[in-house]
Design a protein around this motif. Structure first.
Motif, PDB file in Angstrom:
ATOM      1  N   ASP A 187       5.412  96.087 -67.625  1.00 51.21           N
ATOM      2  CA  ASP A 187       5.738  94.664 -67.474  1.00 51.21           C
ATOM      3  C   ASP A 187       7.208  94.489 -67.111  1.00 51.21           C
ATOM      4  OD1 ASP A 187       3.215  93.786 -67.978  1.00 51.21           O
ATOM      5  OD2 ASP A 187       3.624  92.991 -69.980  1.00 51.21           O
ATOM      6  N   GLU A 188       7.478  93.435 -66.346  1.00 54.17           N
ATOM      7  CA  GLU A 188       8.846  93.135 -65.964  1.00 54.17           C
ATOM      8  C   GLU A 188       9.600  92.450 -67.105  1.00 54.17           C
ATOM      9  OE1 GLU A 188       8.761  90.826 -62.387  1.00 54.17           O
ATOM     10  OE2 GLU A 188       8.437  92.603 -61.126  1.00 54.17           O
ATOM     11  N   VAL A 189      10.815  92.892 -67.339  1.00 59.42           N
ATOM     12  CA  VAL A 189      11.688  92.274 -68.340  1.00 59.42           C
ATOM     13  C   VAL A 189      12.651  91.352 -67.597  1.00 59.42           C
ATOM     14  CG1 VAL A 189      13.379  92.674 -70.160  1.00 59.42           C
ATOM     15  CG2 VAL A 189      11.519  94.323 -69.794  1.00 59.42           C
ATOM     16  N   ILE A 190      12.633  90.080 -67.986  1.00 59.81           N
ATOM     17  CA  ILE A 190      13.443  89.075 -67.304  1.00 59.81           C
ATOM     18  C   ILE A 190      14.546  88.590 -68.243  1.00 59.81           C
ATOM     19  CG2 ILE A 190      13.444  86.878 -66.067  1.00 59.81           C
ATOM     20  CD1 ILE A 190      11.774  89.064 -64.738  1.00 59.81           C
ATOM     21  N   MET A 191      15.796  88.628 -67.747  1.00 62.00           N
ATOM     22  CA  MET A 191      16.948  88.133 -68.504  1.00 62.00           C
ATOM     23  C   MET A 191      17.941  87.560 -67.502  1.00 62.00           C
ATOM     24  SD  MET A 191      19.127  90.186 -71.397  1.00 62.00           S
ATOM     25  CE  MET A 191      20.527  89.434 -72.216  1.00 62.00           C
ATOM     26  N   TYR A 192      18.637  86.520 -67.870  1.00 60.77           N
ATOM     27  CA  TYR A 192      19.486  85.772 -66.930  1.00 60.77           C
ATOM     28  C   TYR A 192      18.656  85.245 -65.757  1.00 60.77           C
ATOM     29  CZ  TYR A 192      23.427  87.973 -69.378  1.00 60.77           C
ATOM     30  OH  TYR A 192      24.317  88.404 -70.324  1.00 60.77           O
ATOM     31  N   GLY A 193      17.333  85.185 -65.954  1.00 60.19           N
ATOM     32  CA  GLY A 193      16.450  84.678 -64.909  1.00 60.19           C
ATOM     33  C   GLY A 193      16.109  85.687 -63.835  1.00 60.19           C
ATOM     34  N   VAL A 194      16.517  86.961 -63.998  1.00 63.14           N
ATOM     35  CA  VAL A 194      16.242  87.987 -62.991  1.00 63.14           C
ATOM     36  C   VAL A 194      15.647  89.227 -63.644  1.00 63.14           C
ATOM     37  CG1 VAL A 194      18.112  87.166 -61.517  1.00 63.14           C
ATOM     38  CG2 VAL A 194      18.561  89.007 -63.151  1.00 63.14           C
ATOM     39  N   LEU A 195      15.078  90.096 -62.804  1.00 62.55           N
ATOM     40  CA  LEU A 195      14.523  91.351 -63.289  1.00 62.55           C
ATOM     41  C   LEU A 195      15.646  92.275 -63.737  1.00 62.55           C
ATOM     42  CD1 LEU A 195      12.087  93.342 -63.553  1.00 62.55           C
ATOM     43  CD2 LEU A 195      12.564  94.021 -61.179  1.00 62.55           C
ATOM     44  N   VAL A 196      15.564  92.747 -64.987  1.00 63.63           N
ATOM     45  CA  VAL A 196      16.590  93.655 -65.510  1.00 63.63           C
ATOM     46  C   VAL A 196      16.009  94.968 -66.014  1.00 63.63           C
ATOM     47  CG1 VAL A 196      18.168  91.790 -66.147  1.00 63.63           C
ATOM     48  CG2 VAL A 196      16.487  92.612 -67.825  1.00 63.63           C
ATOM     49  N   GLY A 197      14.671  95.081 -66.022  1.00 65.30           N
ATOM     50  CA  GLY A 197      14.054  96.304 -66.501  1.00 65.30           C
ATOM     51  C   GLY A 197      12.545  96.197 -66.494  1.00 65.30           C
ATOM     52  N   LYS A 198      11.895  97.317 -66.837  1.00 70.81           N
ATOM     53  CA  LYS A 198      10.447  97.343 -66.999  1.00 70.81           C
ATOM     54  C   LYS A 198      10.124  98.120 -68.270  1.00 70.81           C
ATOM     55  CE  LYS A 198       9.006  96.851 -62.179  1.00 70.81           C
ATOM     56  NZ  LYS A 198       8.178  97.404 -61.077  1.00 70.81           N
ATOM     57  N   THR A 199       9.121  97.630 -68.987  1.00 66.68           N
ATOM     58  CA  THR A 199       8.736  98.296 -70.223  1.00 66.68           C
ATOM     59  C   THR A 199       8.038  99.615 -69.917  1.00 66.68           C
ATOM     60  OG1 THR A 199       6.742  96.932 -70.263  1.00 66.68           O
ATOM     61  CG2 THR A 199       8.575  96.198 -71.624  1.00 66.68           C
ATOM     62  N   GLN A 200       8.333 100.611 -70.717  1.00 66.38           N
ATOM     63  CA  GLN A 200       7.752 101.944 -70.545  1.00 66.38           C
ATOM     64  C   GLN A 200       6.588 102.175 -71.488  1.00 66.38           C
ATOM     65  OE1 GLN A 200       9.356 103.944 -67.966  1.00 66.38           O
ATOM     66  NE2 GLN A 200       9.987 101.799 -67.757  1.00 66.38           N
ATOM     67  N   THR A 201       6.506 101.357 -72.515  1.00 67.71           N
ATOM     68  CA  THR A 201       5.432 101.438 -73.510  1.00 67.71           C
ATOM     69  C   THR A 201       5.058 100.012 -73.916  1.00 67.71           C
ATOM     70  OG1 THR A 201       6.998 101.485 -75.363  1.00 67.71           O
ATOM     71  CG2 THR A 201       6.339 103.608 -74.432  1.00 67.71           C
ATOM     72  N   PRO A 202       3.895  99.813 -74.512  1.00 63.92           N
ATOM     73  CA  PRO A 202       3.594  98.485 -75.052  1.00 63.92           C
ATOM     74  C   PRO A 202       4.594  98.119 -76.155  1.00 63.92           C
ATOM     75  CG  PRO A 202       1.610  99.826 -74.898  1.00 63.92           C
ATOM     76  CD  PRO A 202       2.758 100.745 -74.657  1.00 63.92           C
ATOM     77  N   VAL A 203       5.048  96.859 -76.142  1.00 60.07           N
ATOM     78  CA  VAL A 203       5.977  96.362 -77.163  1.00 60.07           C
ATOM     79  C   VAL A 203       5.419  95.040 -77.682  1.00 60.07           C
ATOM     80  CG1 VAL A 203       8.364  95.805 -77.731  1.00 60.07           C
ATOM     81  CG2 VAL A 203       7.874  97.350 -75.831  1.00 60.07           C
ATOM     82  N   PRO A 204       5.292  94.868 -78.999  1.00 58.71           N
ATOM     83  CA  PRO A 204       4.717  93.625 -79.526  1.00 58.71           C
ATOM     84  C   PRO A 204       5.701  92.458 -79.470  1.00 58.71           C
ATOM     85  CG  PRO A 204       5.425  95.021 -81.323  1.00 58.71           C
ATOM     86  CD  PRO A 204       5.622  95.825 -80.073  1.00 58.71           C
ATOM     87  N   GLN A 205       5.164  91.272 -79.521  1.00 63.75           N
ATOM     88  CA  GLN A 205       5.989  90.066 -79.643  1.00 63.75           C
ATOM     89  C   GLN A 205       6.869  90.200 -80.884  1.00 63.75           C
ATOM     90  OE1 GLN A 205       3.977  86.437 -81.023  1.00 63.75           O
ATOM     91  NE2 GLN A 205       4.895  85.348 -79.285  1.00 63.75           N
ATOM     92  N   GLY A 206       8.183  89.946 -80.718  1.00 67.93           N
ATOM     93  CA  GLY A 206       9.093  90.124 -81.842  1.00 67.93           C
ATOM     94  C   GLY A 206       9.580  91.545 -81.989  1.00 67.93           C
ATOM     95  N   GLY A 207       9.279  92.404 -80.992  1.00 71.48           N
ATOM     96  CA  GLY A 207       9.730  93.792 -81.029  1.00 71.48           C
ATOM     97  C   GLY A 207      11.103  93.940 -80.378  1.00 71.48           C
TER      98      GLY A 207
END
Length: 555
Positions: free
Chosen positions: A64-84
């Motif tokens: 999944d795409e990680v969005i911060m400052y409104g732009v793509l800043v990374g991608k998850t390498q493993t499943p991460v739960p809400q609040g993780g």
């Protein structure tokens, strides 16, 4: 606790930077099990979240795409739960492709009406530029002359009132006496000692500076050529009133190369300039004594220059971050960015550098470029620089240091998008390669490494007369000819390292002040520093760091 107090605590305990972000930033330590209520969502933190770190608003799948400052800043390498918690194990750097699309952003200038008639007291040069300081500069053509520079520095600093406090010499002497007397040296204390000379002989000369370096010979001819352009830029700097050059004679970087670069940079260069070549003199003693004698005569001349009022448009401010943390892009950098916008609106110049720390912010920079030429130059410099790094097994994505990561900057794109905020929101008027001078009013991008000293060295070469240096972890560095102002991202740092910090923007994190309020306060400090009314800590501590970039891989 009342409901209102609970809600206020929640609001001030985390932050969503951009509406499209899928992460929140912890503004203070949040323990496992902390309830989070934001924008209609309620969830529980799945683990401890330290201040400055990020946690996910929703469940994230691998890829999944990680969005911060409104732009793509990374991608998850493993499943991460809400609040993780976001970590280097579950999130890796990623950034969007970029391309020039023409000027996309309409800049809303800040209101600068109250600054329109403000001035600072600077040193006017014959070519119209204005310095914030008046320094005499010693320049070695090659590292072989460093020892001679050291002897000259000790003599001039001690006798003319520029020497630093000798508190460490006194401390060492006290340790020696205690040891010789058979006493416990742990009882010996360090205490302040007055400067070796109580007053400066030349009241209109702010310092005598020395550009010791390790280049000029060996290496490649390209290294020598780059160094020549750099040294010429420093000799021509608005904060420099006169120059003494020491050359051995046989080195790669010949005096003729330096003089050619100086003339190319400024055909009307007219400052006092004295050149000494050791292999043409009878002895070291003759070289050093004559260099001191003629420099002394030059000091008498440039001491006649006095500060006088100049418009704020004559300022050129370099913006830099080092020892960054997870608050850098939230407090200090955007506050400095607002200062940048104020200065640009007033007709001044702002220099944003550190190209490895614009990785992930490329599209924003391109969308702000006023010309296709500038955009293409930016793209070329970014891509050729990163390509060289990748050929050597590195790359811009490897820029964050262990300290950056420990304090919440998990990917280079996170670090970069936060770092870019130092440049405010004004249009990009120009793009400069290393050592190229800033000639256009407004914001310019300057190609330098992210390395703190290499970057500040490059900003001064492009003409910065002040540098705003933001830090979240604390960085003791400065520049020989450009006063460097340290801006802390958090109050804990400002209190802990008060000996190096000039301005604290931690009040933005606590909500006590806005970004705009702090931006105006920073500009006011700059005006005082430019006028000689305020001396930045880096100047007081003699942090005259100078590292030429050899155009190799340096992140």
């Amino acid at each position: 606790m009342k409901i209102k107090q609970i809600m206020e605590e929640r609001v001030h305990s985390f932050l969503k930077i951009h509406p499209e972000d899928n992460v929140l930033v912890a503004l203070k330590d949040l323990p496992l099990g902390t309830p989070i209520a934001y924008n209609g969502q309620d969830f529980i933190l799945k683990e401890d979240i330290a201040a400055k770190h990020k946690f996910f608003i929703r469940d994230m799948k691998e890829g999944d795409e990680v969005i911060m400052y409104g732009v793509l800043v990374g991608k998850t390498q493993t499943p991460v739960p809400q609040g993780g918690l976001m970590t280097t194990a579950n999130t890796k750097h990623a950034a969007s492709a970029y391309a020039y699309r023409g000027l996309q952003q309409q800049w809303l200038k800040p209101d600068v009406s109250k600054y329109q008639h403000r001035t600072f007291n600077g040193y006017k040069r014959s070519d119209g530029r204005v310095g914030t300081a008046n320094y005499w500069l010693f320049v070695p053509m090659v590292f072989c002359e460093n020892r001679n520079l050291d002897m000259i520095k000790e003599a001039l600093h001690n006798e003319l009132g520029y020497a630093q406090s000798d508190k460490y010499e006194s401390f060492t002497r006290d340790l020696l006496h205690a040891y010789q007397a058979g006493e416990d040296i742990s009882n010996v204390s360090l205490y302040p000692v007055a400067a070796k000379s109580s007053a400066r002989v030349f009241k209109n000369i702010d310092g005598i500076k020395f550009l010791n370096h390790s280049g000029g010979c060996g290496g490649t001819r390209q290294d020598a050529a780059t160094l020549s352009a750099l040294l010429a830029a420093y000799a021509d700097h608005p904060n420099v009133g006169g120059v003494t050059v020491l050359s051995l004679g046989c080195q790669h970087l010949q005096v003729e190369n330096f003089l050619s670069d100086l003339k190319k940079r400024n055909p009307s260069f007219d400052k006092p300039l004295y050149i000494f070549e050791q292999q043409k003199t009878a002895s070291e003693e003759q070289l050093v004594s004559e260099a001191i004698r003629q420099t002394f005569q030059g000091l008498i001349e440039i001491n006649k220059i006095e500060r006088e009022p100049a418009p704020l448009s004559a300022l050129t401010i370099g913006v830099k971050c080092g020892g960054s943390d997870g608050f850098s892009g939230i407090s200090a950098n955007p506050a400095v960015g607002y200062t940048s916008d104020l200065l640009v609106a007033l007709g001044g110049k702002v220099l944003l550098a550190e190209f490895p720390e614009l990785c992930g912010a490329e599209q924003e920079m391109l969308d702000r470029c006023v010309s296709k030429e500038a955009a293409n130059k930016f793209t070329h410099l970014m891509e050729s620089y990163n390509e060289l790094a990748e050929k050597l097994g590195s790359g811009f994505h490897m820029n964050p240091s262990p300290g950056n990561i420990k304090d919440g900057l998990i990917t280079d794109a996170i670090k970069s998008t936060g770092a870019a905020r130092k440049g405010g929101s004004s249009p990009v008027q120009d793009v400069l390669d290393y050592t190229e001078p800033a000639v256009k009013d407004g914001l310019s991008l300057v190609c330098t490494p992210g390395n703190d000293v290499e970057a500040t060295t490059g900003k001064a070469a492009s003409g910065a007369t002040l540098i705003l240096f933001t830090t979240g972890l604390g960085t003791p560095t400065g520049n020989p000819v450009c006063p460097t102002i340290k801006v802390a991202t958090n109050t804990a740092l400002a209190n802990r390292m008060s000996d190096i910090i000039d301005i604290d923007t931690g009040c933005i994190i606590t909500g006590e002040k806005t970004i705009e309020q702090m931006g105006e306060e920073i500009l006011e400090y700059c005006i005082r520093a430019a006028s000689g009314e305020e001396t930045p800590k880096a100047v007081l501590l003699g942090q005259d760091d100078f590292i030429p970039w050899k155009r190799g891989v340096s992140l």
